[in-house]
Design a protein around this motif. Structure first.
Motif, short mmCIF file in Angstrom:
data_model
loop_
_atom_site.label_atom_id
_atom_site.label_comp_id
_atom_site.label_asym_id
_atom_site.label_seq_id
_atom_site.Cartn_x
_atom_site.Cartn_y
_atom_site.Cartn_z
N THR A 123 0.80 -1.23 0.00
CA THR A 123 0.00 0.00 0.00
C THR A 123 0.83 1.28 0.00
OG1 THR A 123 -0.17 0.02 2.43
CG2 THR A 123 -1.92 -1.11 1.19
N ASN A 124 2.15 1.18 0.24
CA ASN A 124 2.94 2.41 0.31
C ASN A 124 3.90 2.56 -0.86
OD1 ASN A 124 4.85 0.50 0.93
ND2 ASN A 124 5.53 1.44 2.87
N GLY A 125 3.78 1.70 -1.87
CA GLY A 125 4.53 1.89 -3.09
C GLY A 125 6.01 1.63 -3.01
N GLY B 173 -1.60 -5.93 -9.71
CA GLY B 173 -2.32 -5.16 -8.71
C GLY B 173 -1.70 -5.23 -7.33
N PHE B 174 -0.53 -5.85 -7.24
CA PHE B 174 0.15 -6.00 -5.95
C PHE B 174 0.83 -4.71 -5.52
CE2 PHE B 174 4.52 -6.88 -4.27
CZ PHE B 174 4.16 -7.17 -2.96
N THR B 175 1.43 -4.00 -6.45
CA THR B 175 2.18 -2.79 -6.12
C THR B 175 2.23 -1.84 -7.31
OG1 THR B 175 4.33 -1.95 -5.32
CG2 THR B 175 4.39 -3.83 -6.81
N THR B 176 2.41 -0.55 -7.01
CA THR B 176 2.60 0.44 -8.06
C THR B 176 4.09 0.62 -8.37
OG1 THR B 176 2.62 2.20 -6.38
CG2 THR B 176 0.51 1.68 -7.44
#
Length: 555
Positions: free
Chosen positions: A22-24, A430-433
């Motif tokens: 969630t924090n990239g 969709g796990f991480t940006t």
């Protein structure tokens, strides 16, 4: 059997590093777990096992703990953890932590103190021993390859590590160490967690004379398992651990136990056993070769069936196993226990049916519910697992080509289960940006949770129905406490069993042949409770198509 609060639950293992970022920063975190609690509740999950989130240098992906009282900053903060715990309780869910107390990290303050004074108090927190004949104290091999002894700089001493050299073993003969560990365990239980999965626990008992053992490899070393099988008395440690910690809180405990002596099962999971339950690894050991897993052969359906049935014959009169088909240390079940022609959505549903309706506490592993598979890599540099690198090097040393060695990794590497959770078909599943710590499986655009959520015939929706069936008021008692009786054992590549109590009899049957099979049932079918293909609900003969699994209530 005395009924326990956890008997009718379904558990789910989260490997936080690969679950949701969630924090990239490319690494999963606690807030990612919080964000998916409603999804897990929808799936029917009661108990969440959280792989290690403690402070760690991550030499062995968090199983090398440098501070048992701190959350690693890559996962978040203790405030994040407290919020996760509170949110699970709001949903009537239970949080189980990983307990790693055979060893710690070489960055732990205890070990740093020991290195600073190798003959002082903290050296006795570990196994510091003088070398022999210019070499290590004995010929034990680490589980990750090479000697289990590492020199202590500036001395003639060595320290023991049954795993990586950065994971020194803790000395369970030292009461000060033991008390420190008990205090830590109770601190977490006081915080409100519901129990622990207990890592590599049988390793805590050593022969402290450290004799040499018969070499079982060309390196002249002996596996640590030889020592574990030769010593007695680990139960004394485990009983004291239970009485001083778990028992006080009615905590749920599930042991990771290998190399247990055959007659010790009742001591581990009997009515008053050391643990609530322990994992059934009978099928996983089929993936072992003579020198680890690089030289293991593919698992056949018949091997798998026999292992499962034998596990029940041993455990059912004594207590509950926890049933799994994969975890963070194992390859994906769909790629391991199914023939190639069954490695599809039908096969994934079949595998789940056979596993979840067995007698015992079912554990799902993240991604299992959508049928995630093993992952082919292009080079060893794409792996981030100490065990995989060891096995790859061993394979090369035995004459395998780099291509063949990589193929073995694609079959049995632990990283197969550690690729990011496949949430959707977008960037990085969709796990991480950001750039993920481990690249996702390339099949994620087709195989992901969003696609399956929209498809009522998907593996995901089938799993949701499967979990709901096991927990349903009409059938829960039978699935939890009913007997487990194998049937049709002589039918090749058919795995079937009855779950039965005084009120009802339920047949679970699965066909892993390439062609259909007809089975004569012990009585007529009263109702089809679940099937991954259309099934008849009448008569005493049932025809199972290839890769079909059915759950039938019999008259």
């Amino acid at each position: 059997m005395q009924k326990k609060w956890w008997h009718d639950k379904v558990a789910y293992q989260i490997y936080p590093k690969s679950f949701m970022d969630t924090n990239g920063d490319g690494i999963g975190d606690l807030r990612g777990v919080i964000s998916k609690l409603d999804y897990l509740k929808w799936l029917g999950i009661d108990v969440i096992w959280l792989s290690p989130v403690y402070q760690s240098p991550f030499v062995d992906q968090g199983y090398d703990i440098s501070d048992y009282y701190k959350i690693s900053e890559v996962f978040g903060t203790m405030e994040d953890f407290d919020e996760l715990l509170a949110e699970t309780k709001k949903r009537n869910m239970y949080l189980v932590m990983d307990l790693v107390i055979n060893h710690c990290s070489d960055q732990h303050q205890w070990f740093q103190n020991a290195l600073a004074d190798p003959y002082g108090e903290y050296a006795d927190y570990f196994y510091f021993r003088k070398g022999k004949n210019g070499g290590p104290p004995n010929n034990l091999r680490s589980n990750f390859g090479g000697s289990a002894w590492e020199p202590v700089p500036g001395t003639d001493l060595y320290y023991l590590h049954l795993f990586a050299k950065e994971q020194p073993d803790l000395n369970w003969t030292n009461p000060t160490v033991v008390q420190e560990l008990y205090t830590m365990v109770n601190w977490w239980l006081e915080k409100g967690i519901s129990g622990f999965r207990i890592d590599a626990i049988i390793n805590i008992k050593k022969d402290t004379n450290f004799p040499d053992y018969p070499a079982d490899g060309e390196d002249g070393l002996a596996s640590a398992a030889q020592m574990l099988r030769s010593v007695n008395g680990v139960g004394t440690y485990l009983e004291d651990l239970k009485h001083q910690t778990f028992e006080k809180y009615d905590a749920f405990t599930v042991g990771e136990v290998f190399d247990m002596k055959p007659d010790e099962l009742a001591e581990f999971i009997g009515e008053n056993g050391h643990f609530s339950t322990m994992f059934d690894f009978s099928q996983h050991v089929l993936t072992y070769g003579k020198h680890g897993w690089y030289d293991a052969e593919p698992v056949t359906v018949e091997q798998w069936k026999k292992a499962v049935f034998q596990a029940h014959r041993e455990a059912d009169p004594i207590g509950f196993y926890s049933t799994i088909i994969e975890n963070h240390d194992e390859p994906r079940g769909c790629s391991t226990y199914l023939p190639e022609y069954a490695q599809n959505s039908l096969g994934a549903k079949l595998l789940g049916t056979v596993s979840i309706l067995r007698r015992g506490l079912p554990f799902l592993y993240q991604g299992q519910e959508i049928g995630m598979t093993n992952c082919q890599r292009n080079s060893i540099e794409e792996y981030d697992d100490i065990s995989t690198r060891d096995q790859y090097s061993l394979a090369l040393s035995q004459g395998l080509s780099p291509e063949d060695a990589l193929a073995r990794c694609a079959r049995y590497s632990r990283d197969n289960a550690r690729t990011p959770m496949q949430w959707n078909g977008g960037s990085n599943a969709g796990f991480t940006t950001a750039t993920p710590w481990l690249a996702p499986n390339p099949n994620y655009p087709q195989l992901n949770l969003d696609v399956q959520m929209e498809d009522p015939d998907s593996v995901l929706h089938y799993y949701q129905k499967l979990v709901a069936l096991r927990k349903s008021p009409d059938y829960c008692k039978t699935f939890v406490y009913g007997s487990f009786q194998p049937v049709f054992e002589k039918e090749k590549d058919v795995i079937a069993y009855l779950r039965q109590d005084e009120k009802q009899c339920i047949l679970v049957a699965a066909n892993l042949r390439k062609d259909a099979v007809s089975l004569e049932l012990p009585s007529e079918t009263a109702q089809v409770l679940l099937s991954n293909l259309p099934a008849s609900d009448s008569g005493k003969i049932i025809c199972l198509q290839s890769c079909q699994a059915v759950v039938l209530k019999l008259k």
